[in-house]
Design an enzyme around this catalytic site. Structure first.
Site, short mmCIF file in Angstrom:
data_model
loop_
_atom_site.label_atom_id
_atom_site.label_comp_id
_atom_site.label_asym_id
_atom_site.label_seq_id
_atom_site.Cartn_x
_atom_site.Cartn_y
_atom_site.Cartn_z
N LEU A 74 107.46 -20.57 16.47
CA LEU A 74 109.11 -21.29 15.83
C LEU A 74 109.92 -21.38 16.95
O LEU A 74 110.80 -22.71 16.72
CB LEU A 74 109.44 -21.25 14.33
CG LEU A 74 108.37 -21.97 13.31
CD1 LEU A 74 109.05 -21.42 12.15
CD2 LEU A 74 108.12 -23.19 13.50
N ARG A 75 110.34 -20.74 17.57
CA ARG A 75 110.91 -20.79 18.94
C ARG A 75 112.63 -20.10 18.25
O ARG A 75 113.50 -20.37 19.28
CB ARG A 75 111.10 -21.94 19.27
CG ARG A 75 109.94 -22.57 20.50
CD ARG A 75 109.68 -21.12 21.04
NE ARG A 75 108.27 -21.43 22.27
CZ ARG A 75 107.99 -21.01 22.48
NH1 ARG A 75 107.39 -19.05 22.63
NH2 ARG A 75 106.26 -20.70 23.05
N ASN B 285 109.19 -13.58 18.69
CA ASN B 285 109.87 -13.25 19.75
C ASN B 285 110.52 -14.49 20.73
O ASN B 285 110.15 -15.17 21.17
CB ASN B 285 108.17 -13.64 21.03
CG ASN B 285 107.57 -14.55 20.97
OD1 ASN B 285 107.44 -14.81 20.27
ND2 ASN B 285 107.00 -15.13 22.09
N ASP C 172 103.91 -9.97 19.46
CA ASP C 172 103.48 -11.32 20.23
C ASP C 172 103.69 -11.70 21.12
O ASP C 172 105.05 -11.74 21.33
CB ASP C 172 102.35 -12.69 19.06
CG ASP C 172 102.39 -12.88 20.18
OD1 ASP C 172 100.92 -13.21 19.98
OD2 ASP C 172 102.29 -14.46 19.98
N ASP D 32 98.32 -20.46 17.65
CA ASP D 32 99.07 -19.77 18.49
C ASP D 32 100.25 -21.16 19.20
O ASP D 32 100.20 -21.87 20.35
CB ASP D 32 98.44 -19.39 19.66
CG ASP D 32 99.52 -18.58 21.05
OD1 ASP D 32 100.55 -18.03 20.63
OD2 ASP D 32 98.96 -17.73 21.51
N HIS E 110 107.07 -25.41 24.85
CA HIS E 110 108.07 -25.27 25.90
C HIS E 110 108.60 -26.97 26.15
O HIS E 110 107.55 -27.71 26.05
CB HIS E 110 106.66 -24.67 27.19
CG HIS E 110 106.45 -23.30 27.27
ND1 HIS E 110 107.55 -22.51 26.49
CD2 HIS E 110 105.26 -22.86 26.23
CE1 HIS E 110 107.11 -20.87 27.03
NE2 HIS E 110 105.22 -21.62 26.16
ZN LIG Z 1 100.10 -13.46 22.01
#
Ligand SMILES: [Zn+2]
Length: 427
Positions: free
Chosen positions: A67-68, A98, A156, A309, A313
């Site tokens: 989801l950033r 991440n 991840d 996944d 971007h």
């Molecule tokens: Zn991954």
């Protein structure tokens, strides 16, 4: 407001249900499956969805989404990521840690959950990091993240290279009954690789990532899961080797589950031709041999679930030389039509496919979703599996447009997505 979904083919694998009928939603829950509908259709407080010729199923559950937010809001936000999920028929998504800061402590977990509650259209469950800052060295605050609502742990985007750290993580999570979710990659074998290592990478003059990079880590993680008895979940399986290793481990009784992305069972490294950065992801698209092995793994149950996944971007980030572009593509809004191809090709029945998008992912993370049994939260998707569509990235609800499937003609359109009894998307 109540909702009546009328005359659809109701498929709920969690209940072994596949029949034409009606679904009545009241006060956010699945109230009943009424035999007759005239009474509700006359009621001005009941919104009627005509689902004749369509499928009515539990809303989809995606256990692998980026989801950033916080930190990379120019790529995606919790709000836009949830919008994208709703448009794709997903009512529950699980977000990877991440971000910046990394979700490695309870305050970040709480921030994500608060944002999701106030701005998100769908259910959001966070995954916490395995290690502090996803740096692979010392364990993150797993206990407090679990208390705050994390449903699993993963670094991840990065593997945990240190086997002893992985062992400690697996020993630790057992107390909470959550899995360690592995991005299986040996960074040393991957080197500076940007695509699958093989004929195509040689022709294009690009540095490759060998299948062994994934296989070695899947093997290591299975071995450590066997040692500790923990639940290991393998992300985005892409190689024939991984499928073989997971199949054998399951046979031995190791507690391992696995997911595959639509792009890995749809595309091969041939898609990288013309240096298309929308075909750059990690793990990379592999060979046809691998793709076929993955499909076999889907068919025989070695691979439990489909997960996207979803990795947004910005245009600027992807519009660069292949070597420099970031890994990843968006996936929430193309997952259903790409997955329906598995039904058309006879790999799965429609009910089996829906299971891999609903109750199976829910049960891996104990989410208590992926069902439309009476009394459950009314998270429902209505879709037309035959409707022809053309993927148009400009119409994506995601902030990002990075997809290799733009312009593809596929079948399968989500017509309604309902979360807790509210219609959050309609085509
Ligand atoms: Zn991954």
């Amino acid at each position: 407001m109540s909702v009546l979904i009328k005359g659809g083919r109701i498929i709920d694998p969690s209940e072994g249900l596949d029949q034409v009928g009606n679904v009545l939603i009241e006060e956010g829950i699945i109230k009943s499956y009424p035999k007759t509908t005239a009474k509700f259709e006359k009621d001005p407080n009941v919104e009627v969805i005509d689902a004749r010729g369509k499928i009515v199923a539990p809303g989809f559950v995606d256990i692998h989404v980026h989801l950033r937010e916080p930190g990379f809001e120019h790529k995606e936000t919790i709000r836009t990521g949830c919008d994208s999920a709703a448009a794709g028929g997903f009512t529950t998504i699980v977000c990877m840690p991440n971000t910046n800061p990394v979700n490695d402590n309870a305050s970040v977990t709480e921030y994500i959950l608060l944002k999701a509650r106030t701005e998100g259209k769908v259910n959001v469950f966070p995954i916490g990091a395995i290690t502090k800052g996803e740096e692979g060295e010392s364990l993150a605050q797993i206990g407090e993240m679990f208390e705050a609502g994390c449903v699993g742990v993963s670094d991840d985007g990065m593997p945990v290279m240190n086997s002893k750290v992985m062992r400690h993580a697996m020993e630790y999570v057992k107390a909470f009954g959550i899995p360690v979710i592995s991005h299986a990659e040996d960074k040393n074998l991957s080197g500076h690789g940007v695509m699958n290592e093989g004929e195509v990478s040689t022709l294009l003059g690009l540095e490759g990532i060998p299948c062994a990079s994934e296989d070695v880590m899947v093997s290591r993680d299975i071995t450590v899961a066997e040692l500790t008895g923990a639940h290991l979940h393998i992300c985005h399986v892409s190689t024939a080797g991984s499928v073989r290793l997971i199949r054998a481990a399951k046979k031995r009784g190791v507690h391992v589950t696995a997911e595959v992305t639509p792009h890995h069972f749809t595309l091969t490294d041939e898609a990288v031709n013309q240096y298309d950065t929308h075909a750059k992801m990690n793990p990379p698209l592999r060979s046809e041999v691998d793709r076929k092995a993955v499909i076999k793994g889907i068919k025989d149950g070695t691979i439990d679930v489909i997960a996207t996944d979803h990795a947004p971007h910005s245009e600027d980030e992807k519009k660069v030389e292949f070597d420099l572009a970031p890994f990843g593509i968006v996936g929430l809004e193309t997952a259903l039509p790409l997955s329906l191809k598995l039904v058309e090709d006879g790999v799965l029945t429609l009910s089996q496919l829906i299971s891999k998008l609903t109750d199976a992912p829910s049960s891996i993370l104990n989410l208590n979703k992926g069902t439309i049994k009476q009394g459950a939260a009314a998270d429902v998707v209505v879709f037309d599996p035959k409707k022809k569509i053309k993927v148009d990235r400009e119409k994506f609800h995601s902030k990002a447009k990075n997809t290799p499937f733009d312009g593809w003609e596929l079948k399968g359109e989500v017509s309604h997505t309902i979360v807790d009894g509210r219609i959050v998307y309609s085509a």
